[in-house]
Scaffold this motif. Sequence first.
Motif, short mmCIF file in Angstrom:
data_model
loop_
_atom_site.label_atom_id
_atom_site.label_comp_id
_atom_site.label_asym_id
_atom_site.label_seq_id
_atom_site.Cartn_x
_atom_site.Cartn_y
_atom_site.Cartn_z
N ASN A 55 0.82 -1.22 0.00
CA ASN A 55 0.00 0.00 0.00
C ASN A 55 0.85 1.27 0.00
OD1 ASN A 55 -2.40 -1.43 0.01
ND2 ASN A 55 -2.56 -1.42 2.24
N THR A 56 2.00 1.22 0.65
CA THR A 56 2.86 2.39 0.76
C THR A 56 3.70 2.61 -0.49
OG1 THR A 56 2.99 2.03 3.15
CG2 THR A 56 4.62 3.51 2.19
N VAL A 57 4.33 1.54 -0.98
CA VAL A 57 5.29 1.65 -2.07
C VAL A 57 4.63 1.41 -3.43
CG1 VAL A 57 7.46 0.69 -2.98
CG2 VAL A 57 7.15 0.98 -0.53
N GLY A 58 3.55 0.64 -3.44
CA GLY A 58 2.85 0.37 -4.69
C GLY A 58 3.25 -0.94 -5.34
N ILE A 59 4.11 -1.69 -4.69
CA ILE A 59 4.57 -2.98 -5.19
C ILE A 59 4.90 -3.86 -3.98
CG2 ILE A 59 6.95 -2.14 -5.39
CD1 ILE A 59 7.27 -3.88 -7.88
N ALA A 60 4.68 -5.15 -4.11
CA ALA A 60 4.95 -6.08 -3.01
C ALA A 60 6.45 -6.08 -2.67
CB ALA A 60 4.50 -7.48 -3.38
N TRP A 64 9.58 -5.69 -5.26
CA TRP A 64 10.47 -4.53 -5.19
C TRP A 64 11.92 -4.99 -5.14
CZ3 TRP A 64 14.21 -2.67 -1.92
CH2 TRP A 64 14.61 -1.35 -2.11
N PHE A 65 12.17 -6.03 -4.34
CA PHE A 65 13.52 -6.58 -4.19
C PHE A 65 14.04 -7.10 -5.53
CE2 PHE A 65 16.21 -10.30 -2.93
CZ PHE A 65 17.23 -9.60 -2.31
N VAL A 66 13.23 -7.84 -6.27
CA VAL A 66 13.64 -8.36 -7.57
C VAL A 66 13.85 -7.20 -8.55
CG1 VAL A 66 12.91 -9.75 -9.57
CG2 VAL A 66 12.57 -10.62 -7.25
N GLN A 67 12.99 -6.18 -8.48
CA GLN A 67 13.16 -5.01 -9.34
C GLN A 67 14.50 -4.33 -9.09
OE1 GLN A 67 10.79 -1.40 -8.48
NE2 GLN A 67 10.03 -1.61 -10.59
N GLN A 68 14.91 -4.25 -7.84
CA GLN A 68 16.21 -3.66 -7.52
C GLN A 68 17.35 -4.51 -8.05
OE1 GLN A 68 16.25 -0.47 -6.29
NE2 GLN A 68 14.09 -0.87 -6.70
N ARG A 69 17.20 -5.84 -8.00
CA ARG A 69 18.21 -6.73 -8.57
C ARG A 69 18.33 -6.50 -10.08
NH1 ARG A 69 17.39 -12.74 -5.82
NH2 ARG A 69 18.68 -12.33 -4.00
N ILE A 70 17.19 -6.33 -10.73
CA ILE A 70 17.19 -6.09 -12.18
C ILE A 70 17.88 -4.76 -12.49
CG2 ILE A 70 15.74 -5.71 -14.22
CD1 ILE A 70 15.78 -8.65 -13.27
N LEU A 71 17.59 -3.73 -11.71
CA LEU A 71 18.26 -2.43 -11.92
C LEU A 71 19.77 -2.55 -11.73
CD1 LEU A 71 15.74 -0.01 -10.18
CD2 LEU A 71 16.19 -0.23 -12.63
N SER A 72 20.17 -3.33 -10.74
CA SER A 72 21.59 -3.56 -10.50
C SER A 72 22.21 -4.31 -11.68
CB SER A 72 21.76 -4.35 -9.20
OG SER A 72 23.10 -4.66 -8.97
N ALA A 73 21.48 -5.29 -12.19
CA ALA A 73 21.96 -6.05 -13.34
C ALA A 73 22.10 -5.15 -14.57
CB ALA A 73 21.01 -7.21 -13.64
N LYS A 74 21.15 -4.24 -14.78
CA LYS A 74 21.22 -3.33 -15.92
C LYS A 74 22.47 -2.45 -15.82
CE LYS A 74 16.42 -3.08 -17.32
NZ LYS A 74 15.25 -2.23 -17.57
N ALA A 75 22.79 -2.02 -14.63
CA ALA A 75 24.01 -1.21 -14.45
C ALA A 75 25.24 -2.03 -14.82
CB ALA A 75 24.11 -0.71 -13.02
#
Length: 166
Positions: A55-60, A64-75
């Motif tokens: 409810n606060t962040v808009g994603i479970a 969110w954790f997997v999304q951050q891993r993907i962003l790290s992988a993109k870098a």
Amino acid sequence: MRAPGVASSYPTLAPWQVNLAMRTMGQKLSDSISISDVASMCRLSFCYFVRAFTNTVGIAPYAWFVQQRILSAKALLSETPMPLAQVALECGFSDQAHFTKAFAKASGMTPAKWRRLAKTLEPNGSIGSQTPICNLVNWSGQAHSSPPTMQQAQLDRGQVAQTPFR
């Protein structure tokens, strides 16, 4: 409007809880994480934490954790020549297959294809002069966009896009 003393059906996290949860998960991108442990650190039950975080962040929280891993992988993909299997391990995925599946689900293309398109960027960080690199790697943690398709990149450079006949 709810009556005084009645709990909301849409729980949210306090700012300190959001910061603690994101900081804890962000520091453990290459490790496995227990959402139950993060919930305990925030002094909440697992179920309440998941609902409140969503409810606060808009994603479970795990999404969110997997999304951050993907962003790290993109870098890593855009900044290093590291093999995909090594990128997968550096970002906490169990193997390259798991990484490729998660990356493709999040980005709409495989990591290898994303890397090839990211390499079409000019030194100033754009394709042609249309797409800044921040569209490829979003450091803010917000929803991110995928790199343009090869056809879009060709059009941005003024080249004629050719459709393959297969």
